[in-house]
Scaffold this active site. Structure first.
Site, PDB file in Angstrom:
ATOM      1  N   GLY A  11       0.772  -1.240   0.000  1.00 56.13           N
ATOM      2  CA  GLY A  11       0.000   0.000   0.000  1.00 56.13           C
ATOM      3  C   GLY A  11       0.800   1.285   0.000  1.00 56.13           C
ATOM      4  O   GLY A  11       0.274   2.336   0.371  1.00 56.13           O
ATOM      5  N   SER A  12       2.052   1.237  -0.450  1.00 59.32           N
ATOM      6  CA  SER A  12       2.825   2.495  -0.457  1.00 59.32           C
ATOM      7  C   SER A  12       2.231   3.486  -1.466  1.00 59.32           C
ATOM      8  O   SER A  12       2.239   4.700  -1.226  1.00 59.32           O
ATOM      9  CB  SER A  12       4.309   2.242  -0.741  1.00 59.32           C
ATOM     10  N   ASN A  13       1.685   2.992  -2.569  1.00 55.34           N
ATOM     11  CA  ASN A  13       1.047   3.903  -3.526  1.00 55.34           C
ATOM     12  C   ASN A  13      -0.250   4.484  -2.961  1.00 55.34           C
ATOM     13  O   ASN A  13      -0.559   5.654  -3.171  1.00 55.34           O
ATOM     14  CB  ASN A  13       0.779   3.195  -4.859  1.00 55.34           C
ATOM     15  N   MET A  89      -4.108  -7.151  -6.928  1.00 56.88           N
ATOM     16  CA  MET A  89      -3.545  -8.278  -7.672  1.00 56.88           C
ATOM     17  C   MET A  89      -4.613  -9.178  -8.303  1.00 56.88           C
ATOM     18  O   MET A  89      -4.478 -10.400  -8.286  1.00 56.88           O
ATOM     19  CB  MET A  89      -2.633  -9.102  -6.747  1.00 56.88           C
ATOM     20  N   ARG A  90      -5.648  -8.577  -8.830  1.00 58.85           N
ATOM     21  CA  ARG A  90      -6.666  -9.367  -9.528  1.00 58.85           C
ATOM     22  C   ARG A  90      -7.008  -8.723 -10.861  1.00 58.85           C
ATOM     23  O   ARG A  90      -6.933  -7.495 -10.995  1.00 58.85           O
ATOM     24  CB  ARG A  90      -7.966  -9.434  -8.715  1.00 58.85           C
ATOM     25  N   ILE A  92      -9.580  -7.400 -13.553  1.00 56.85           N
ATOM     26  CA  ILE A  92     -10.903  -6.768 -13.463  1.00 56.85           C
ATOM     27  C   ILE A  92     -11.790  -7.345 -14.569  1.00 56.85           C
ATOM     28  O   ILE A  92     -11.357  -7.462 -15.717  1.00 56.85           O
ATOM     29  CB  ILE A  92     -10.770  -5.233 -13.622  1.00 56.85           C
ATOM     30  N   ASN A 106      -4.840   1.981 -13.530  1.00 57.67           N
ATOM     31  CA  ASN A 106      -3.842   1.118 -12.877  1.00 57.67           C
ATOM     32  C   ASN A 106      -2.455   1.718 -13.040  1.00 57.67           C
ATOM     33  O   ASN A 106      -2.191   2.474 -13.982  1.00 57.67           O
ATOM     34  CB  ASN A 106      -3.880  -0.278 -13.509  1.00 57.67           C
ATOM     35  N   HIS A 108       1.629   0.437 -13.243  1.00 58.23           N
ATOM     36  CA  HIS A 108       2.438  -0.768 -13.457  1.00 58.23           C
ATOM     37  C   HIS A 108       3.917  -0.386 -13.503  1.00 58.23           C
ATOM     38  O   HIS A 108       4.278   0.586 -14.182  1.00 58.23           O
ATOM     39  CB  HIS A 108       2.026  -1.459 -14.765  1.00 58.23           C
TER      40      HIS A 108
HETATM   41  C1  GRF Z   1       3.529  -1.165  -7.422  1.00 61.29           C
HETATM   42  O1  GRF Z   1       4.828  -1.377  -7.907  1.00 61.29           O
HETATM   43  C2  GRF Z   1       2.549  -1.042  -8.561  1.00 61.29           C
HETATM   44  O2  GRF Z   1       3.104  -0.502  -9.711  1.00 61.29           O
HETATM   45  C3  GRF Z   1       2.163  -2.483  -8.823  1.00 61.29           C
HETATM   46  O3  GRF Z   1       2.112  -3.067  -7.557  1.00 61.29           O
HETATM   47  C4  GRF Z   1       3.007  -2.391  -6.687  1.00 61.29           C
HETATM   48  C5  GRF Z   1       2.232  -2.027  -5.455  1.00 61.29           C
HETATM   49  O4  GRF Z   1       3.064  -1.506  -4.444  1.00 61.29           O
HETATM   50  N1  GRF Z   1       0.924  -2.552  -9.548  1.00 61.29           N
HETATM   51  P1  GRF Z   1       2.410  -0.853  -3.154  1.00 61.29           P
HETATM   52  O5  GRF Z   1       1.478  -1.904  -2.555  1.00 61.29           O
HETATM   53  O6  GRF Z   1       1.667   0.370  -3.577  1.00 61.29           O
HETATM   54  O7  GRF Z   1       3.544  -0.543  -2.225  1.00 61.29           O
END
Ligand code: GRF
Length: 187
Positions: A11-13, A89-90, A92, A106, A108
């Site tokens: 969840g860092s993003n 991680m699924r 859609i 999304n 990536h």
């Molecule tokens: C990120 O690298 C994002 O690009 C990918 O999954 C990772 C999620 O990282 N889809 P976080 O959970 O946000 O730390």
């Protein structure tokens, strides 16, 4: 603009988005976090940030279709404009894609179309390419195949470790994702 963030793990993003949208000027509200993993650390982050969260999994439903329909209901009940995937991680499927056309985004960690899938950073690193990067794209029914909204490149440095590369990629993600969502709002 009201957003839902879907995430599965660290969840860092999610945290970067929440911090970037926390001032009133952004006019972007994270209505809730949805996590499909009971142990996802992102749920802790939501608690600390004071953002409401929901958690359930396909196993709680009779079918994958019913799981996604429950997500559509939740998003509609919460009057969501955009669904932002941040490490969800699924794949859609139709219920969400039909309810939110061009409204699911999304991020990536590679320069798509190169290195789609779960290990975008590692796959680029092991392939020995000279540059990789971050892609933000609309979500379709494929794996990291939707229309690209924004990309940022970065060179893979000689002698750099995979961990160092991961750190640099995540730093770009945390800055680029909020910026692109803010731009989308203005469109
Ligand atoms: C990120 O690298 C994002 O690009 C990918 O999954 C990772 C999620 O990282 N889809 P976080 O959970 O946000 O730390």
């Amino acid at each position: 603009m009201r957003c839902a963030i879907f995430a599965s793990g660290n969840g860092s993003n999610f945290q970067a988005l929440a911090e970037a949208f926390s001032d009133d000027q952004s006019a972007i509200e994270i209505a809730f976090l949805f996590c499909d993993q009971a142990a996802g650390y992102v749920l802790e982050r939501a608690k600390h940030l004071g953002i409401q969260s929901y958690h359930f999994t396909p196993k709680d439903f009779a079918s994958r279709q019913a799981y996604e329909e429950a997500l559509v209901d939740l998003c509609q009940k919460e009057a969501i404009d955009y669904i932002i995937l941040a490490g969800y991680m699924r794949i859609i499927h139709e219920p969400l894609l039909e309810a939110y056309p061009l409204r699911i985004i999304n991020i990536h960690p590679s320069l798509l179309p190169d290195f789609p899938g779960r290990q975008g950073i590692r796959d680029a690193y092991q392939a020995g390419v000279e540059e990789t990067g971050v892609t933000i794209h609309y979500v379709d029914e494929g794996i990291d195949t939707g229309q690209i909204i924004a990309q940022e490149k970065l060179p893979i440095l000689p002698g750099e470790s995979l961990e160092e590369l991961e750190t640099r990629i995540h730093r770009i993600e945390h800055q680029l994702y909020p910026q692109v969502i803010k731009e989308l709002k203005g469109r």
